[in-house]
Design an enzyme around this catalytic site. Structure first.
Site, PDB file in Angstrom:
ATOM      1  CD1 TRP A  90      22.994  -0.652  29.094  1.00  0.00           C
ATOM      2  CD2 TRP A  90      22.265  -1.785  27.306  1.00  0.00           C
ATOM      3  NE1 TRP A  90      24.090  -0.906  28.308  1.00  0.00           N
ATOM      4  CE2 TRP A  90      23.671  -1.614  27.203  1.00  0.00           C
ATOM      5  CE3 TRP A  90      21.598  -2.472  26.283  1.00  0.00           C
ATOM      6  CZ2 TRP A  90      24.401  -2.093  26.124  1.00  0.00           C
ATOM      7  CZ3 TRP A  90      22.323  -2.948  25.225  1.00  0.00           C
ATOM      8  CH2 TRP A  90      23.708  -2.752  25.139  1.00  0.00           C
ATOM      9  CB  VAL A 102      17.391  -3.817  27.240  1.00  0.00           C
ATOM     10  CG1 VAL A 102      17.243  -5.322  27.060  1.00  0.00           C
ATOM     11  CG2 VAL A 102      17.671  -3.150  25.899  1.00  0.00           C
ATOM     12  CB  CYS A 103      18.060  -4.774  32.043  1.00  0.00           C
ATOM     13  SG  CYS A 103      19.416  -5.354  30.988  1.00  0.00           S
ATOM     14  CB  VAL A 104      14.563  -1.006  33.546  1.00  0.00           C
ATOM     15  CG1 VAL A 104      13.405  -0.477  34.399  1.00  0.00           C
ATOM     16  CG2 VAL A 104      15.848  -1.018  34.355  1.00  0.00           C
TER      17      VAL A 104
END
Length: 225
Positions: free
Chosen positions: A126, A129-131
């Site tokens: 996401w 979150v992940c970025v």
């Protein structure tokens, strides 16, 4: 912080001083996993995948290094979408040990540092979150960070809007896939121009139709002469 005056892409006119220097760029594609893709609601998944595919092709064409990673491919988040390594075979995959934030993984950070590049172009699922997490940590570590929002995805448009605000507040520069392509492309007076032109058809399918119409019109002129 990276000094724009030292950028190899800055022209005598001053053009490029505020733009990405391809020779200093590193692309990080984070957690584009099949399970997570099914939760994306702020952009059509087909568009997201096509944009990521374009970035992979662009990286291969311009010889920009790529690092990919996934937190737990054996779990419900699923494996990485295969298009990335298919179109960017030079990409380096860094496995994680379950860390949600890629910047919490020593191997990942070491791989980033080993490139010697200070301009990080990030996309992932996401976005929030992940970025977001590695982007903010990379900024704190002194990197110039760009987040490609339409090559990333979130569970809702509200989450996407919140992510954009937090990026800006944290000094991460939001951008889009077509802007990234144009920013790294810079000029049609280059040997890869024809191949770069094809990539615009991925980020803007209607542009591909324009190119097809133009090519057909030029062919008609030649046949008539």
């Amino acid at each position: 912080m990276y000094n724009s005056k030292s950028k190899s892409s800055v022209l005598p006119s001053g053009g490029g001083a505020t733009l990405i220097d391809p020779s200093d760029a590193l692309i990080l594609l984070l957690d584009h996993q099949s399970g997570l893709l099914q939760t994306v609601k702020d952009i059509p998944v087909a568009d997201l995948r096509r944009n990521v595919e374009m970035i992979a092709k662009l990286a291969a064409l311009l010889e920009i290094p790529v690092i990919t990673t996934a937190s737990e491919p054996a779990g419900t988040n699923g494996p990485l979408m295969p298009e990335i390594h298919e179109h960017a075979p030079h990409a380096v995959y860094v496995p994680r040990k379950g860390e949600v934030n890629a910047w919490d993984n020593d191997d990942f950070v070491a791989e980033v540092r080993s490139t010697g590049r200070k301009t990080l172009i990030m996309a992932g699922v996401w976005t929030s979150v992940c970025v977001m997490f590695p982007a903010l940590d990379a900024r704190a570590a002194g990197y110039d960070v760009y987040a490609v929002l339409d090559a990333s995805g979130d569970p809702s448009e509200m989450v996407s809007r919140i992510s954009l605000a937090r990026f800006v507040q944290g000094g991460v520069k939001p951008t889009s896939t077509n802007a990234l392509l144009s920013e790294l492309h810079r000029t049609w007076a280059r040997p890869e121009a024809a191949e770069l032109g094809k990539l615009y058809g991925l980020v803007a399918p209607n542009y591909a139709a324009v190119a097809e119409s133009y090519a057909r019109a030029q062919q008609a002129v030649r046949e008539a002469s």
